[in-house]
Design an enzyme around this catalytic site. Structure first.
Site, PDB file in Angstrom:
ATOM      1  N   LYS A 126       2.991  11.506   6.919  1.00  0.00           N
ATOM      2  CA  LYS A 126       2.193  11.279   8.118  1.00  0.00           C
ATOM      3  C   LYS A 126       2.755  11.994   9.341  1.00  0.00           C
ATOM      4  CE  LYS A 126      -0.035   6.966   6.612  1.00  0.00           C
ATOM      5  NZ  LYS A 126      -1.349   7.558   6.323  1.00  0.00           N
ATOM      6  N   PHE A 158       0.862  -1.178   0.000  1.00  0.00           N
ATOM      7  CA  PHE A 158       0.000   0.000   0.000  1.00  0.00           C
ATOM      8  C   PHE A 158       0.900   1.230   0.000  1.00  0.00           C
ATOM      9  CE2 PHE A 158      -2.362   3.530   1.725  1.00  0.00           C
ATOM     10  CZ  PHE A 158      -3.547   3.456   1.006  1.00  0.00           C
ATOM     11  N   ASP A 188       9.580   3.061   1.721  1.00  0.00           N
ATOM     12  CA  ASP A 188       8.372   3.820   2.042  1.00  0.00           C
ATOM     13  C   ASP A 188       8.142   3.709   3.543  1.00  0.00           C
ATOM     14  OD1 ASP A 188       5.835   4.764   2.556  1.00  0.00           O
ATOM     15  OD2 ASP A 188       4.880   3.743   0.865  1.00  0.00           O
TER      16      ASP A 188
END
Length: 418
Positions: A268, A141, A227
């Protein structure tokens, strides 16, 4: 303040139905707690998908946000601003890279890394133009853009959004043999990987998987792109998940277990949830392929984002959030293991730091995990299922041991009631 019922009614009527939220409305947050409009208090065990590692409305981050918001918010990159250079120096030194390319959202960060990797492949590695390939992992994802969903195997993310972007080789996660085979292709430019697959259900690979991946990439002159949008910024008990079992630079002395990626993608918690901030970091020999006019963002690197990100990173370091996540994560998993042994509802617990999940004893098509999360909500704790029968538990990293044990008791009580 509008009621819970009214807030849900308005979203259902006027908003696109692209999410299926838990039936709770949040109106206030502080630290590890959130409140609904009626004043009911909950432990937040999702942390906005790990964006709120520093806790809700951290006073230092809020202060940085409000001070800069009243001074200068946005200039675009048509001009210099007096905060961007300071931020660029701070974040590159913090994570040990030469250069940073600032963006806003996680998906933009991934897209940026892909573009840098491809351009590097053509201009530095010598792959024929238009033929570069990037290896990705099954059940990944990395966002919701057209390019990213092109290499997703989630039918909800992909179906009826084609045609898809070519140039990706998909292999199983945590399978070094499959990676070795895929790297035989001379047109492979990079490998894009989550050190822990969060959205897939907090899937933790073998301890040596990421180091071996990086080693194989170096041997083949292929860029390893990490990531760390969800796993980074202390979430897994180290500053980055690729740091292994140490908390690395900014928290303690970096140990030999650190695996430095060629390209690091952050988002984030880079802003503590106060503002959209993402970043792509790489050393000079990689980042120098990007020239003026070839990539950018009107909001990327704006003064407000930069001040917020500096403050958010300082909180992580000053409050030793990586160490806290490591200690509390071990405690939480040990307590969940007791529930696995004693009750049939939980069959497995996995995770690292304060990024954890329990697997429910039912099929992925069942509603058991959803109903259990609703029951948790009724008992004062908010969590959310992922992939049907998996519940992710990821509280803010400012949580104390006493608070964690209160949450463990809530989970136990809910199991007993269920």
């Amino acid at each position: 303040m509008i009621s819970t019922e009214k807030a849900i009614e308005l979203e259902d009527k006027f908003g696109a139905h692209n999410y299926h939220p838990l039936p709770v409305v949040l109106a206030k947050g502080e630290g590890v707690f959130v409140w609904d409009p009626e004043g009911n208090k909950y432990y937040d065990f999702l942390s906005a998908y790990s964006a709120v590692n520093q806790g809700h409305c951290h006073p230092k981050i809020t202060e940085a946000l409000t001070n800069q918001a009243s001074t200068l918010c946005l200039t675009s990159r048509a001009f210099y601003n007096n905060v961007l250079g300071e931020y660029e120096q701070y974040i590159t030194e913090y994570f040990g890279f030469d250069k940073v390319l600032p963006m806003n959202t996680g998906a933009e960060g991934v897209e940026t890394a892909i573009k840098i990797c491809r351009k590097w492949a053509y201009e530095k590695k010598g792959i024929p133009e238009q033929e570069a390939k990037i290896i990705v992992l099954e059940n990944n994802f990395h966002g919701r853009t057209t390019t990213v969903i092109s290499f997703s195997n989630d039918p909800d993310a992909r179906k009826n959004f084609g045609p898809y972007t070519p140039g990706f080789i998909k292999i199983p996660y945590n399978d070094i043999d499959a990676l070795q085979e895929a790297l035989k292709d001379p047109n492979v430019a990079g490998v894009l990987a989550e050190p822990i697959q969060g959205e897939a259900g907090v899937v933790v690979p073998d301890d040596d998987y990421i180091p071996k991946m990086a080693e194989l990439c170096r041997a083949k002159n292929v860029l390893f792109m990490a990531d760390e949008i969800q796993t980074g910024i202390a979430r897994t008990g180290s500053l980055l998940a690729v740091c292994g079992n140490c908390s690395c630079k900014g928290n303690c002395e970096r140990q030999q277990s650190y695996t430095k990626p060629d390209i690091l993608i952050l988002g984030k918690a880079l802003s503590g949830g106060a503002y959209p901030v993402s970043a792509v970091l790489a050393d000079e020999h990689i980042m120098e392929v990007i020239k003026p006019g070839q990539h950018g963002s009107t909001y990327g690197g704006n003064p407000l984002a930069c001040k917020v990100a500096i403050s958010a990173l300082k909180v992580v370091r000053d409050e030793k959030l990586a160490q806290n996540a490591r200690t509390l994560g071990e405690l939480f998993r040990s307590e969940m293991e007791k529930l696995v042994e004693k009750f049939d509802l939980f069959v497995k617990v996995r995770g690292k730091g304060l990024l954890n999940a329990v697997v429910i004893n039912d099929t992925s098509e069942s509603e058991t995990a959803w109903k259990f999360c609703v029951a948790l909500k009724d008992n004062g704790l908010l969590a959310k299922p992922t992939h049907g029968n998996i519940i992710r538990f990821a509280p803010p990293l400012v949580m104390t041991e006493n608070q964690l044990m209160e949450c463990v008791e809530i989970i136990k009580m809910t199991v007993l009631e269920y």
